[in-house]
Design an enzyme around this catalytic site. Sequence first.
Site, PDB file in Angstrom:
ATOM      1  N   ARG A  27       0.850  -1.200   0.000  1.00  0.00           N
ATOM      2  CA  ARG A  27       0.000   0.000   0.000  1.00  0.00           C
ATOM      3  C   ARG A  27       0.887   1.253   0.000  1.00  0.00           C
ATOM      4  O   ARG A  27       0.587   2.255  -0.641  1.00  0.00           O
ATOM      5  CB  ARG A  27      -0.963  -0.011   1.194  1.00  0.00           C
ATOM      6  CG  ARG A  27      -1.774   1.263   1.302  1.00  0.00           C
ATOM      7  CD  ARG A  27      -3.046   1.141   2.133  1.00  0.00           C
ATOM      8  NE  ARG A  27      -2.982   0.253   3.266  1.00  0.00           N
ATOM      9  CZ  ARG A  27      -2.310   0.497   4.397  1.00  0.00           C
ATOM     10  NH1 ARG A  27      -1.634   1.630   4.547  1.00  0.00           N
ATOM     11  NH2 ARG A  27      -2.316  -0.379   5.379  1.00  0.00           N
ATOM     12  N   LYS A  83      -7.437   5.891 -19.504  1.00  0.00           N
ATOM     13  CA  LYS A  83      -7.718   6.392 -20.844  1.00  0.00           C
ATOM     14  C   LYS A  83      -6.462   6.305 -21.728  1.00  0.00           C
ATOM     15  O   LYS A  83      -5.964   5.232 -21.959  1.00  0.00           O
ATOM     16  CB  LYS A  83      -8.262   7.814 -20.732  1.00  0.00           C
ATOM     17  CG  LYS A  83      -9.383   7.963 -19.693  1.00  0.00           C
ATOM     18  CD  LYS A  83     -10.569   7.122 -20.043  1.00  0.00           C
ATOM     19  CE  LYS A  83     -11.845   7.433 -19.310  1.00  0.00           C
ATOM     20  NZ  LYS A  83     -11.973   6.999 -17.937  1.00  0.00           N
ATOM     21  N   ASP A 108      -6.910  18.555 -14.958  1.00  0.00           N
ATOM     22  CA  ASP A 108      -7.203  17.192 -15.392  1.00  0.00           C
ATOM     23  C   ASP A 108      -6.767  17.097 -16.851  1.00  0.00           C
ATOM     24  O   ASP A 108      -7.427  17.590 -17.759  1.00  0.00           O
ATOM     25  CB  ASP A 108      -8.695  16.885 -15.227  1.00  0.00           C
ATOM     26  CG  ASP A 108      -9.030  15.432 -15.556  1.00  0.00           C
ATOM     27  OD1 ASP A 108      -8.280  14.813 -16.339  1.00  0.00           O
ATOM     28  OD2 ASP A 108     -10.039  14.909 -15.047  1.00  0.00           O
ATOM     29  N   TYR A 131     -16.073  15.726 -16.481  1.00  0.00           N
ATOM     30  CA  TYR A 131     -16.553  14.346 -16.437  1.00  0.00           C
ATOM     31  C   TYR A 131     -17.613  14.268 -15.331  1.00  0.00           C
ATOM     32  O   TYR A 131     -17.413  14.792 -14.224  1.00  0.00           O
ATOM     33  CB  TYR A 131     -15.362  13.425 -16.139  1.00  0.00           C
ATOM     34  CG  TYR A 131     -15.774  12.016 -15.825  1.00  0.00           C
ATOM     35  CD1 TYR A 131     -16.557  11.300 -16.715  1.00  0.00           C
ATOM     36  CD2 TYR A 131     -15.393  11.411 -14.632  1.00  0.00           C
ATOM     37  CE1 TYR A 131     -16.955  10.006 -16.426  1.00  0.00           C
ATOM     38  CE2 TYR A 131     -15.768  10.117 -14.337  1.00  0.00           C
ATOM     39  CZ  TYR A 131     -16.563   9.426 -15.231  1.00  0.00           C
ATOM     40  OH  TYR A 131     -16.957   8.153 -14.938  1.00  0.00           O
TER      41      TYR A 131
HETATM   42  C1  LIG Z   1     -11.505  13.582 -17.817  1.00  0.00           C
HETATM   43  C2  LIG Z   1     -11.709  12.450 -16.859  1.00  0.00           C
HETATM   44  N1  LIG Z   1     -11.206  12.539 -15.606  1.00  0.00           N
HETATM   45  C3  LIG Z   1     -11.370  11.542 -14.710  1.00  0.00           C
HETATM   46  C4  LIG Z   1     -12.069  10.399 -15.020  1.00  0.00           C
HETATM   47  C5  LIG Z   1     -12.236   9.299 -14.005  1.00  0.00           C
HETATM   48  O1  LIG Z   1     -11.363   8.258 -14.297  1.00  0.00           O
HETATM   49  P1  LIG Z   1     -11.590   6.704 -13.962  1.00  0.00           P
HETATM   50  O2  LIG Z   1     -12.726   6.231 -14.811  1.00  0.00           O
HETATM   51  O3  LIG Z   1     -10.271   6.074 -14.263  1.00  0.00           O
HETATM   52  O4  LIG Z   1     -11.945   6.631 -12.516  1.00  0.00           O
HETATM   53  C6  LIG Z   1     -12.608  10.260 -16.299  1.00  0.00           C
HETATM   54  C7  LIG Z   1     -13.364   9.041 -16.645  1.00  0.00           C
HETATM   55  O5  LIG Z   1     -14.022   8.954 -17.666  1.00  0.00           O
HETATM   56  C8  LIG Z   1     -12.422  11.318 -17.246  1.00  0.00           C
HETATM   57  O6  LIG Z   1     -12.940  11.239 -18.484  1.00  0.00           O
END
Ligand SMILES: Cc1ncc(COP(=O)(O)O)c(C=O)c1O
Length: 380
Positions: A46, A198, A173, A100
């Site tokens: 961890r 992604k 992000d 998101y």
């Molecule tokens: C721009 C963005 N940030 C964060 C996330 C969250 O990521 P995760 O699905 O790996 O938890 C997503 C998920 O689609 C996303 O598109």
Amino acid sequence: MRMATILARAGVGRDPATGAISTPIHQSSTFSHPRLGQSTGFDYSRTANPTRTALENVLAQLDGGARASAFSSGMAALDALFRLIPAGGANQVAATEDPYGGTVRLLEKFARPAGLIPVYLDTSDTAAVERKLAGGGVALLLAEFPSNPLLRVADIDALAKACRAAGALFAVDNTFLTPWLFRPLEHGADLALYSITKYLAGHNDVLAGALVSKTRELGDRVAFIQNAAGAVPGPQDCWLALRGLKTLAIRLERQQDNARKIAEFLAGHPRVTRTLYPGLPGDPGHKRLRDQSAGFGAMVSFEVEAKEMVQEILANVQVFSFAESLGGVESLITYPAVQTHADLPPPLRDRLGLNDRLLRLSIGIEDAEDLIADLARALG
Ligand SMILES: Cc1ncc(COP(=O)(O)O)c(C=O)c1O
């Protein structure tokens, strides 16, 4: 080393004992100590695991950060980000208003009850963000770059300056562009956030997330949360992420080349009323993104003339898969209003024009001609 080399060599050299080119999967939760008071550097997975450390080191290097921490998903990374805000001080989290949907869910259902106040802003409107920050009370600005699914483009340098003046933390992000196309820390952000799920991993086969911190102090605070809350990816997932990273440069180049061709096709289609892709010269975010990044990414959104068409398109695509997520080598088509963005409050969705005629494409590495033919057939 230049970025393509860092990527191709992700994890190489981690095992001097055997010379293994591929980082071993250290499938061990715990590690023996040589003697009392001594450690190999790894005690318990961890806290740190060698396969995860290999991934974290590459991520820090790619963004020019002091330290990176990997999480079990992008959402776990976002959760850790919000936990950075100390209790008792400024408590507002200003976020891009079309992020998101999971970001809004986390802010509304967990951060708000825990005492933080989410505020949603058009982060492509620099003056509006500056006004908000100057008013005080903002602990953290979180900008999605570009925003999702409307692909609006913020001026990251200007937002970083405004955050510095207001004493607010600034996180970007950067899931859509990745360090291959944009490095937030070089533009003044304190933290870069990723859903590794992604583009970084890139094969629709693993969930993971990361926070890359500009300073050691911030990175250590993130690592403390990572260890304390424990939302870490397992070694197998870190290995998949490392393997994906090796081909990020060539994947993303091909993906954005395909995306431009598809956006051009959609922009000329009589049944498409709006095409959103910052790579199109007429797009409102085109110039700003061109000035800041090394490319436009591979996400394309478009609006069709009637809601009834959506069902037909989703049923008739054969090369695109109707699925949530993005960034993998396979092209996906998503219906944001009922999938990724269902958690946005309806008034906000209406105001943003995030309507039930909008579809979002994540463009993969297939032959662009096949993708265009698929859309042409599905559009009727
Ligand atoms: C721009 C963005 N940030 C964060 C996330 C969250 O990521 P995760 O699905 O790996 O938890 C997503 C998920 O689609 C996303 O598109």
